[in-house]
Design a protein around this motif. Structure first.
Motif, PDB file in Angstrom:
ATOM      1  N   ASP A  39       0.710  -1.031  -0.168  1.00  0.00           N
ATOM      2  CA  ASP A  39      -0.194   0.193  -0.225  1.00  0.00           C
ATOM      3  C   ASP A  39       1.106   1.372  -0.066  1.00  0.00           C
ATOM      4  N   GLY A  40       0.231   2.319  -0.137  1.00  0.00           N
ATOM      5  CA  GLY A  40       1.124   3.863  -1.016  1.00  0.00           C
ATOM      6  C   GLY A  40       0.318   4.720  -1.674  1.00  0.00           C
ATOM      7  N   ARG A  41       1.347   5.257  -2.254  1.00  0.00           N
ATOM      8  CA  ARG A  41       0.008   6.133  -3.520  1.00  0.00           C
ATOM      9  C   ARG A  41       1.053   6.321  -4.868  1.00  0.00           C
ATOM     10  N   ASP A  42       2.281   5.885  -4.753  1.00  0.00           N
ATOM     11  CA  ASP A  42       1.981   5.356  -6.356  1.00  0.00           C
ATOM     12  C   ASP A  42       2.573   4.087  -6.719  1.00  0.00           C
ATOM     13  N   ILE A  43       1.833   2.869  -5.805  1.00  0.00           N
ATOM     14  CA  ILE A  43       2.199   1.563  -6.443  1.00  0.00           C
ATOM     15  C   ILE A  43       1.586   1.577  -7.561  1.00  0.00           C
ATOM     16  N   GLY A  44       0.532   1.302  -7.825  1.00  0.00           N
ATOM     17  CA  GLY A  44      -0.187   0.985  -9.481  1.00  0.00           C
ATOM     18  C   GLY A  44       0.525   2.098 -10.540  1.00  0.00           C
ATOM     19  N   THR A  45       1.137   2.979  -9.946  1.00  0.00           N
ATOM     20  CA  THR A  45       0.948   3.813 -11.420  1.00  0.00           C
ATOM     21  C   THR A  45       3.448   3.807 -11.196  1.00  0.00           C
ATOM     22  N   VAL A  46       3.326   3.495 -10.509  1.00  0.00           N
ATOM     23  CA  VAL A  46       5.319   3.448 -10.236  1.00  0.00           C
ATOM     24  C   VAL A  46       5.866   2.613  -9.900  1.00  0.00           C
ATOM     25  N   VAL A  47       5.661   2.003  -9.137  1.00  0.00           N
ATOM     26  CA  VAL A  47       6.577   1.320  -7.914  1.00  0.00           C
ATOM     27  C   VAL A  47       6.408  -0.462  -8.742  1.00  0.00           C
ATOM     28  N   LEU A  48       4.904  -0.355  -9.087  1.00  0.00           N
ATOM     29  CA  LEU A  48       4.154  -1.664  -9.399  1.00  0.00           C
ATOM     30  C   LEU A  48       3.469  -1.915 -10.843  1.00  0.00           C
ATOM     31  N   PRO A  49       3.763  -1.106 -11.701  1.00  0.00           N
ATOM     32  CA  PRO A  49       2.660  -0.694 -13.146  1.00  0.00           C
ATOM     33  C   PRO A  49       2.194  -1.821 -13.292  1.00  0.00           C
ATOM     34  N   ASP A  50       2.639  -3.180 -13.261  1.00  0.00           N
ATOM     35  CA  ASP A  50       2.514  -4.354 -13.553  1.00  0.00           C
ATOM     36  C   ASP A  50       1.688  -5.115 -12.673  1.00  0.00           C
ATOM     37  N   ALA A  51       1.410  -4.821 -11.649  1.00  0.00           N
ATOM     38  CA  ALA A  51       0.231  -5.397 -10.507  1.00  0.00           C
ATOM     39  C   ALA A  51      -0.575  -6.289 -11.033  1.00  0.00           C
ATOM     40  N   ASP A  52      -0.958  -7.117 -10.146  1.00  0.00           N
ATOM     41  CA  ASP A  52      -2.321  -8.467 -11.007  1.00  0.00           C
ATOM     42  C   ASP A  52      -3.025  -7.419 -11.152  1.00  0.00           C
ATOM     43  N   LEU A  53      -3.618  -6.660  -9.687  1.00  0.00           N
ATOM     44  CA  LEU A  53      -4.982  -5.835  -9.658  1.00  0.00           C
ATOM     45  C   LEU A  53      -4.630  -4.814  -8.842  1.00  0.00           C
ATOM     46  N   LYS A  54      -4.982  -4.272  -9.230  1.00  0.00           N
ATOM     47  CA  LYS A  54      -5.166  -2.306  -8.594  1.00  0.00           C
ATOM     48  C   LYS A  54      -6.512  -1.580  -7.978  1.00  0.00           C
ATOM     49  N   ILE A  55      -6.195  -1.311  -6.694  1.00  0.00           N
ATOM     50  CA  ILE A  55      -7.188  -1.029  -6.070  1.00  0.00           C
ATOM     51  C   ILE A  55      -6.858   1.282  -5.660  1.00  0.00           C
ATOM     52  N   TYR A  56      -7.640   1.761  -5.546  1.00  0.00           N
ATOM     53  CA  TYR A  56      -7.704   3.487  -5.634  1.00  0.00           C
ATOM     54  C   TYR A  56      -8.780   3.137  -3.754  1.00  0.00           C
ATOM     55  N   MET A  57      -8.579   3.498  -3.287  1.00  0.00           N
ATOM     56  CA  MET A  57      -9.412   3.002  -1.999  1.00  0.00           C
ATOM     57  C   MET A  57      -9.481   4.982  -1.682  1.00  0.00           C
ATOM     58  N   ILE A  58     -10.836   5.176  -1.528  1.00  0.00           N
ATOM     59  CA  ILE A  58     -10.660   6.199  -1.212  1.00  0.00           C
ATOM     60  C   ILE A  58     -12.402   6.570  -0.279  1.00  0.00           C
ATOM     61  N   ALA A  59     -12.084   7.852   0.686  1.00  0.00           N
ATOM     62  CA  ALA A  59     -13.230   7.802   1.186  1.00  0.00           C
ATOM     63  C   ALA A  59     -13.216   9.501   1.602  1.00  0.00           C
ATOM     64  N   SER A  60     -14.284   9.758   2.988  1.00  0.00           N
ATOM     65  CA  SER A  60     -15.143  11.430   2.585  1.00  0.00           C
ATOM     66  C   SER A  60     -13.619  12.018   3.724  1.00  0.00           C
ATOM     67  N   VAL A  61     -13.226  12.972   3.672  1.00  0.00           N
ATOM     68  CA  VAL A  61     -12.269  13.957   5.173  1.00  0.00           C
ATOM     69  C   VAL A  61     -12.846  13.072   5.994  1.00  0.00           C
ATOM     70  N   GLU A  62     -14.373  13.656   5.981  1.00  0.00           N
ATOM     71  CA  GLU A  62     -14.884  13.457   7.779  1.00  0.00           C
ATOM     72  C   GLU A  62     -14.407  12.362   8.356  1.00  0.00           C
TER      73      GLU A  62
END
Ligand code: C5P
Length: 218
Positions: A124-147
């Motif tokens: 987990d991180g900020r740039d795993i799917g884009t830079v560190v592991l661009p060929d990852a088998d599954l990429k999740i972008y997890m968000i939630a409200s600031v509150e």
């Protein structure tokens, strides 16, 4: 199941580490918390009275991750286990600045890519799917409200005896997201092929199950 790598990115306090740990345990994979690596480098930066010489800082740094049956991932910085210091406010408030530096990022990314070489990693991180592991088998972008993120972080802090208020956390989280999303090198952003999960109002079990279902579909 064939060995796979899962990349889990998203803004601060979106629940990435909680979920990544559970998914890794369910699938007998190894969880790698890359934020902890940037936090360790930030810890050293603070110890060095906020040095601006980031190249020298990383060149003189030995950083490794070890795994403890009970405590999980431990971060070893220059032969010292610094894991318990990495959530302190001072580290949290400087980590986005330190991790925006090119020499810091290339140092950490190289280590992360080495760790993922054998597969079987949930990272987990900020740039795993884009830079560190661009060929990852599954990429999740997890968000939630600031509150919701601030409320979750407040609960976390209470358990760790760290002083904070929800209002202050909301401000800090929003500032950190802004910095992470707007830095020049590897800003936080969703990879084109990542699946977004908005965890606002979802339970930990619901999010974990959703990811496990996605893994089944790979
Ligand atoms: O995930 P965590 O909140 O511990 O991350 C701390 C900080 O480390 C983030 O706010 C971000 O600035 C930096 N980070 C990063 N790239 C990663 C993981 C974390 O820049 N892959």
């Amino acid at each position: 199941m064939k060995p796979i790598n899962i990349a889990l990115d998203g803004p601060a306090a979106a629940g990435k580490s909680t979920i990544a740990k559970l998914v890794a345990a369910k699938l007998s994979m190894v969880y790698v918390d890359t934020g902890a690596m940037y936090r360790a480098i930030t810890y050293k930066y603070l110890q060095l009275n906020k040095t601006e010489n980031f190249s020298e800082l990383v060149e003189s740094t030995e950083l490794s991750l070890t795994y403890d049956e009970e405590k999980g991932q431990r971060v070893i910085l220059d032969n010292q286990d610094v894991t318990d210091y990495l959530r302190e406010n001072d580290v949290t408030n400087h980590v986005s600045y330190v991790s925006s530096k090119e020499s810091v990022r290339s140092f950490a990314v190289e280590k992360q890519q080495e760790l993922a070489q054998q597969k079987g990693i949930v990272m987990d991180g900020r740039d795993i799917g884009t830079v560190v592991l661009p060929d990852a088998d599954l990429k999740i972008y997890m968000i939630a409200s600031v509150e919701e993120r601030a409320l979750r972080r407040q609960k976390d802090n209470e358990l760790r005896d760290i002083q904070s208020t929800v209002e202050q956390l909301k401000k800090e989280i929003a500032e950190r997201d802004h910095y992470d999303m707007n830095r020049e090198i590897s800003p936080l952003k969703k990879a084109d092929d990542a699946i977004t999960i908005d965890t606002t109002g979802m339970s930990i079990e619901e999010v974990t199950d959703k990811i496990l279902t996605l893994v089944e579909d790979i």
